[in-house]
Design a protein around this motif. Structure first.
Motif, PDB file in Angstrom:
ATOM      1  N   THR A  67      -9.126   9.773  -6.353  1.00 44.25           N
ATOM      2  CA  THR A  67      -8.079   9.389  -7.295  1.00 44.25           C
ATOM      3  C   THR A  67      -7.397   8.096  -6.860  1.00 44.25           C
ATOM      4  O   THR A  67      -6.976   7.952  -5.716  1.00 44.25           O
ATOM      5  CB  THR A  67      -7.033  10.513  -7.412  1.00 44.25           C
ATOM      6  OG1 THR A  67      -7.700  11.715  -7.779  1.00 44.25           O
ATOM      7  CG2 THR A  67      -5.976  10.181  -8.447  1.00 44.25           C
ATOM      8  N   GLU A  68      -7.298   7.182  -7.791  1.00 45.13           N
ATOM      9  CA  GLU A  68      -6.662   5.886  -7.549  1.00 45.13           C
ATOM     10  C   GLU A  68      -5.149   6.043  -7.458  1.00 45.13           C
ATOM     11  O   GLU A  68      -4.575   6.929  -8.077  1.00 45.13           O
ATOM     12  CB  GLU A  68      -7.026   4.967  -8.727  1.00 45.13           C
ATOM     13  CG  GLU A  68      -6.827   3.511  -8.482  1.00 45.13           C
ATOM     14  CD  GLU A  68      -7.400   2.687  -9.618  1.00 45.13           C
ATOM     15  OE1 GLU A  68      -8.322   1.903  -9.364  1.00 45.13           O
ATOM     16  OE2 GLU A  68      -6.916   2.822 -10.758  1.00 45.13           O
ATOM     17  N   TRP A  69      -4.490   5.186  -6.668  1.00 45.61           N
ATOM     18  CA  TRP A  69      -3.033   5.172  -6.598  1.00 45.61           C
ATOM     19  C   TRP A  69      -2.543   3.729  -6.609  1.00 45.61           C
ATOM     20  O   TRP A  69      -3.323   2.798  -6.441  1.00 45.61           O
ATOM     21  CB  TRP A  69      -2.518   5.965  -5.403  1.00 45.61           C
ATOM     22  CG  TRP A  69      -2.635   5.333  -4.054  1.00 45.61           C
ATOM     23  CD1 TRP A  69      -1.650   4.669  -3.386  1.00 45.61           C
ATOM     24  CD2 TRP A  69      -3.765   5.313  -3.186  1.00 45.61           C
ATOM     25  NE1 TRP A  69      -2.098   4.236  -2.161  1.00 45.61           N
ATOM     26  CE2 TRP A  69      -3.408   4.622  -2.010  1.00 45.61           C
ATOM     27  CE3 TRP A  69      -5.065   5.806  -3.280  1.00 45.61           C
ATOM     28  CZ2 TRP A  69      -4.273   4.413  -0.952  1.00 45.61           C
ATOM     29  CZ3 TRP A  69      -5.934   5.600  -2.218  1.00 45.61           C
ATOM     30  CH2 TRP A  69      -5.545   4.922  -1.087  1.00 45.61           C
ATOM     31  N   GLU A  70      -1.256   3.561  -6.818  1.00 43.83           N
ATOM     32  CA  GLU A  70      -0.669   2.231  -7.012  1.00 43.83           C
ATOM     33  C   GLU A  70       0.409   1.949  -5.965  1.00 43.83           C
ATOM     34  O   GLU A  70       1.212   2.826  -5.639  1.00 43.83           O
ATOM     35  CB  GLU A  70      -0.042   2.189  -8.414  1.00 43.83           C
ATOM     36  CG  GLU A  70       0.662   0.924  -8.771  1.00 43.83           C
ATOM     37  CD  GLU A  70       1.300   1.001 -10.155  1.00 43.83           C
ATOM     38  OE1 GLU A  70       2.006   0.061 -10.501  1.00 43.83           O
ATOM     39  OE2 GLU A  70       1.101   2.009 -10.866  1.00 43.83           O
ATOM     40  N   ARG A  71       0.427   0.719  -5.451  1.00 47.75           N
ATOM     41  CA  ARG A  71       1.456   0.266  -4.513  1.00 47.75           C
ATOM     42  C   ARG A  71       1.742  -1.209  -4.787  1.00 47.75           C
ATOM     43  O   ARG A  71       0.904  -1.921  -5.327  1.00 47.75           O
ATOM     44  CB  ARG A  71       1.001   0.407  -3.050  1.00 47.75           C
ATOM     45  CG  ARG A  71       0.775   1.827  -2.580  1.00 47.75           C
ATOM     46  CD  ARG A  71       2.071   2.596  -2.438  1.00 47.75           C
ATOM     47  NE  ARG A  71       1.853   3.924  -1.899  1.00 47.75           N
ATOM     48  CZ  ARG A  71       1.748   5.020  -2.625  1.00 47.75           C
ATOM     49  NH1 ARG A  71       1.839   4.949  -3.938  1.00 47.75           N
ATOM     50  NH2 ARG A  71       1.573   6.188  -2.054  1.00 47.75           N
ATOM     51  N   SER A  97       1.556  -5.122  -8.811  1.00 45.88           N
ATOM     52  CA  SER A  97       1.088  -3.830  -8.298  1.00 45.88           C
ATOM     53  C   SER A  97      -0.386  -3.922  -7.957  1.00 45.88           C
ATOM     54  O   SER A  97      -1.144  -4.644  -8.603  1.00 45.88           O
ATOM     55  CB  SER A  97       1.283  -2.735  -9.341  1.00 45.88           C
ATOM     56  OG  SER A  97       2.647  -2.447  -9.493  1.00 45.88           O
ATOM     57  N   LYS A 109      -2.192   5.688   4.377  1.00 46.50           N
ATOM     58  CA  LYS A 109      -3.359   6.003   3.567  1.00 46.50           C
ATOM     59  C   LYS A 109      -4.179   4.728   3.337  1.00 46.50           C
ATOM     60  O   LYS A 109      -3.653   3.725   2.859  1.00 46.50           O
ATOM     61  CB  LYS A 109      -2.889   6.586   2.234  1.00 46.50           C
ATOM     62  CG  LYS A 109      -3.965   7.206   1.400  1.00 46.50           C
ATOM     63  CD  LYS A 109      -3.341   7.904   0.199  1.00 46.50           C
ATOM     64  CE  LYS A 109      -4.388   8.493  -0.704  1.00 46.50           C
ATOM     65  NZ  LYS A 109      -3.808   9.109  -1.890  1.00 46.50           N
ATOM     66  N   ASP A 140      -1.380   1.759   2.975  1.00 47.04           N
ATOM     67  CA  ASP A 140      -0.025   1.853   2.439  1.00 47.04           C
ATOM     68  C   ASP A 140       0.943   2.330   3.522  1.00 47.04           C
ATOM     69  O   ASP A 140       0.542   2.615   4.647  1.00 47.04           O
ATOM     70  CB  ASP A 140       0.035   2.705   1.165  1.00 47.04           C
ATOM     71  CG  ASP A 140      -0.209   4.188   1.387  1.00 47.04           C
ATOM     72  OD1 ASP A 140      -0.197   4.663   2.547  1.00 47.04           O
ATOM     73  OD2 ASP A 140      -0.403   4.900   0.387  1.00 47.04           O
ATOM     74  N   PHE A 189      -3.864  -1.543  -7.136  1.00 49.45           N
ATOM     75  CA  PHE A 189      -4.452  -0.227  -7.339  1.00 49.45           C
ATOM     76  C   PHE A 189      -5.512  -0.020  -6.268  1.00 49.45           C
ATOM     77  O   PHE A 189      -6.361  -0.880  -6.046  1.00 49.45           O
ATOM     78  CB  PHE A 189      -5.039  -0.132  -8.746  1.00 49.45           C
ATOM     79  CG  PHE A 189      -3.992  -0.323  -9.805  1.00 49.45           C
ATOM     80  CD1 PHE A 189      -3.282   0.762 -10.303  1.00 49.45           C
ATOM     81  CD2 PHE A 189      -3.664  -1.594 -10.260  1.00 49.45           C
ATOM     82  CE1 PHE A 189      -2.290   0.585 -11.251  1.00 49.45           C
ATOM     83  CE2 PHE A 189      -2.670  -1.781 -11.211  1.00 49.45           C
ATOM     84  CZ  PHE A 189      -1.983  -0.684 -11.703  1.00 49.45           C
ATOM     85  N   ARG A 232      -8.259   2.835  -4.205  1.00 47.67           N
ATOM     86  CA  ARG A 232      -9.056   4.055  -4.293  1.00 47.67           C
ATOM     87  C   ARG A 232      -9.497   4.411  -2.880  1.00 47.67           C
ATOM     88  O   ARG A 232      -9.856   3.535  -2.101  1.00 47.67           O
ATOM     89  CB  ARG A 232     -10.269   3.818  -5.196  1.00 47.67           C
ATOM     90  CG  ARG A 232     -11.062   5.076  -5.470  1.00 47.67           C
ATOM     91  CD  ARG A 232     -12.157   4.871  -6.503  1.00 47.67           C
ATOM     92  NE  ARG A 232     -11.694   4.366  -7.778  1.00 47.67           N
ATOM     93  CZ  ARG A 232     -11.135   5.101  -8.743  1.00 47.67           C
ATOM     94  NH1 ARG A 232     -10.954   6.384  -8.548  1.00 47.67           N
ATOM     95  NH2 ARG A 232     -10.769   4.562  -9.886  1.00 47.67           N
TER      96      ARG A 232
END
Length: 79
Positions: free
Chosen positions: A49-53, A39, A28, A24, A41, A43
């Motif tokens: 913890t999963e995140w979204e971009r 979007s 990261k 990202d 997702f 990990r």
């Protein structure tokens, strides 16, 4: 020079794909786990913890980032 030699083949733009690593805009690294409505997702390698971009917030990892991500996601067997 020949006209055919002057033309380079078109390379499709990079696109995040499920199961592959992406980076990202904060640097990261994560593995793409899913996508929905534009979007993606992610990990962290090895879990977390999963995140979204969105796709425009992601890029492919460089060689060093890819090596590190692979190292972190490789299970280690107990002796």
């Amino acid at each position: 020079m020949n006209e055919r030699q002057d033309q380079l083949p078109e390379v499709p733009p990079w696109e995040p794909r499920r199961g592959f690593f992406a980076v990202d805009m904060k640097g990261k690294v994560g593995v793409v786990t899913a996508s929905q409505f534009g979007s993606f997702f992610l990990r962290p390698p090895g879990g977390g913890t999963e995140w979204e971009r969105t796709a425009d917030q992601l890029r492919p990892p460089n060689e060093d980032e890819l090596k590190r991500a692979r190292m972190l996601s490789t299970p280690v067997e107990a002796p």
